[in-house]
Structure formats: structure tokens, C-alpha cells
Design an enzyme around this catalytic site. Sequence first.
Site, PDB file in Angstrom:
ATOM      1  N   CYS A 196       0.825  -1.208   0.000  1.00 32.87           N
ATOM      2  CA  CYS A 196       0.000   0.000   0.000  1.00 32.87           C
ATOM      3  C   CYS A 196       0.868   1.271   0.000  1.00 32.87           C
ATOM      4  CB  CYS A 196      -0.975  -0.020   1.168  1.00 32.87           C
ATOM      5  SG  CYS A 196      -2.317   1.183   0.994  1.00 32.87           S
TER       6      CYS A 196
ATOM      7  N   HIS B  62      -3.765  -4.899   0.806  1.00 37.97           N
ATOM      8  CA  HIS B  62      -3.198  -5.249   2.113  1.00 37.97           C
ATOM      9  C   HIS B  62      -3.256  -6.768   2.316  1.00 37.97           C
ATOM     10  CE1 HIS B  62      -2.446  -1.466   4.403  1.00 37.97           C
ATOM     11  NE2 HIS B  62      -3.212  -0.965   3.452  1.00 37.97           N
TER      12      HIS B  62
ATOM     13  N   GLU C 200      -1.674  -8.646   4.353  1.00 34.45           N
ATOM     14  CA  GLU C 200      -1.553  -9.068   5.754  1.00 34.45           C
ATOM     15  C   GLU C 200      -2.912  -9.182   6.437  1.00 34.45           C
ATOM     16  OE1 GLU C 200      -2.020  -4.700   6.164  1.00 34.45           O
ATOM     17  OE2 GLU C 200      -1.023  -6.026   4.728  1.00 34.45           O
TER      18      GLU C 200
END
Length: 229
Positions: free
Chosen positions: A102, A204, A206
Site C-alpha cells: 500500500c 493489504h 496481511e
Amino acid sequence: MIGLTTYGRGPNNRFMLPGEYVDAVRRAGGIPLLLPPGEERLDAVLPLLNAVVLTGGGDLHPGLYGGQSHETIYMVETERDQTELQWAGRLLETGVPTLAICRGAQLLNVSRGGTLIEHLPDVMGETVIHRAPPREPVAHPVRVLPESRLAGVLGATDFSCMSWHHQGIRRVAPGFEVVAYAPDGTVEGLEMPAHPWLFAVQWHPELTAAEDPIQQRLFDALVEAAGGR
């Protein structure tokens, strides 16, 4: 040893980073080491690291890429900008395995002379929502070019991901190739053919890596590349 850049110094005089980054690195077998902004001795730190994750967070200062001020720009941290631009330069020069997420993807692009869209809805419209109001993550599809190295890492070319940004890449910097897009044409992934292992994603991974093996593979591959050093 996987370095993770952190957010800037908060009002309570603490540096922080969402735990999902740490968890994803640990699941992959790496040891996370947090890298707060403001450190000037990068050449002393770099030999201790086998790979680095340039994490997400607030917006880059628009002055860094010749951009315009916008009412939606938030959480600008000058110290973080300057430190991470130095990290970007070292990582590109040394070939250390790098995953940029990002803000990290935007930072890499800016570090090489690329530019950003200050507010995506102004340019791309709202057929794809990249961040839910007021500032919340939201899922949307991504398509990765089948012939790209990124597709090989992810093991997939079409999937849903979690998005959490209102800015995006406008002009791609020299040396990078666009290898992933959102349905509205927003750049979602970059790779650098001249670098041994470098991937930048606008989404994202994660956030969903714990239950989505496609997203976890990014961290698995990063740690595997780190082991090669």
C-alpha cells in the site's frame, strides 16, 4: 530476519505497527524486526536484515512527487517519509528482498520519480471502492498478469483482496512494470525485473493472510528469498 517499517511517532510518544504484519512474517518462518522512522544509521542496520517489508500507513507528502494538496490527505509524517525514502534507495541498490504494501508501494514508486493520484475517486470514479467510509478496509477483485513473476508467487491471477487506500499510482517510475490491476484500471501491483526479489502491491495482504493462502504466499516467498541470503 525481516525488517518491518513502522508508523511514525504517535501523540502518546509511541511507535506502532498493526500486528497482522508481524503475524504474517512469523507464519512464514521469519523473525520480525521493527524499524521505526528517524534512524539515520541504515548502513549499520541493513547487514542485520535478510529482507524488508515497507508497510502501509498514512499518505506521503504531496510535495515529494509534485502533487497537489487535497482535503483527504491525512496522517502525513515527514520523518517517516524521509527515513523510508532512504530505505527505498538502499533496498533498490543492494537487491535485498523487498515486499512493499500500500503506502510502501507508493513510496517505492515516488522514490524513483513516479507520481501519485492524490484522491482516487477524483480520477478513477467510484465503480470500485478502494476504501470504505470513513477510513475502513473493503474487498475488491484484482487481476494479476499471468506471465508476471507476481502471479508465480501468488499462484493465482484473479482473486479478491482487502483494499485500504484512497491514493494510487499515477505515473509509473522507470524500472518498474505494472503487473496487477483493479477492475477500474487502478494499478495494484508492480515488480522490478532488474531486482532479484521485489514486489509492490497496493492492497493489504496481511489483513487476510491468516485465512487466505494466496495472500500468505507473499510472505512465505519473501522469507524463502530471505533465506537465500
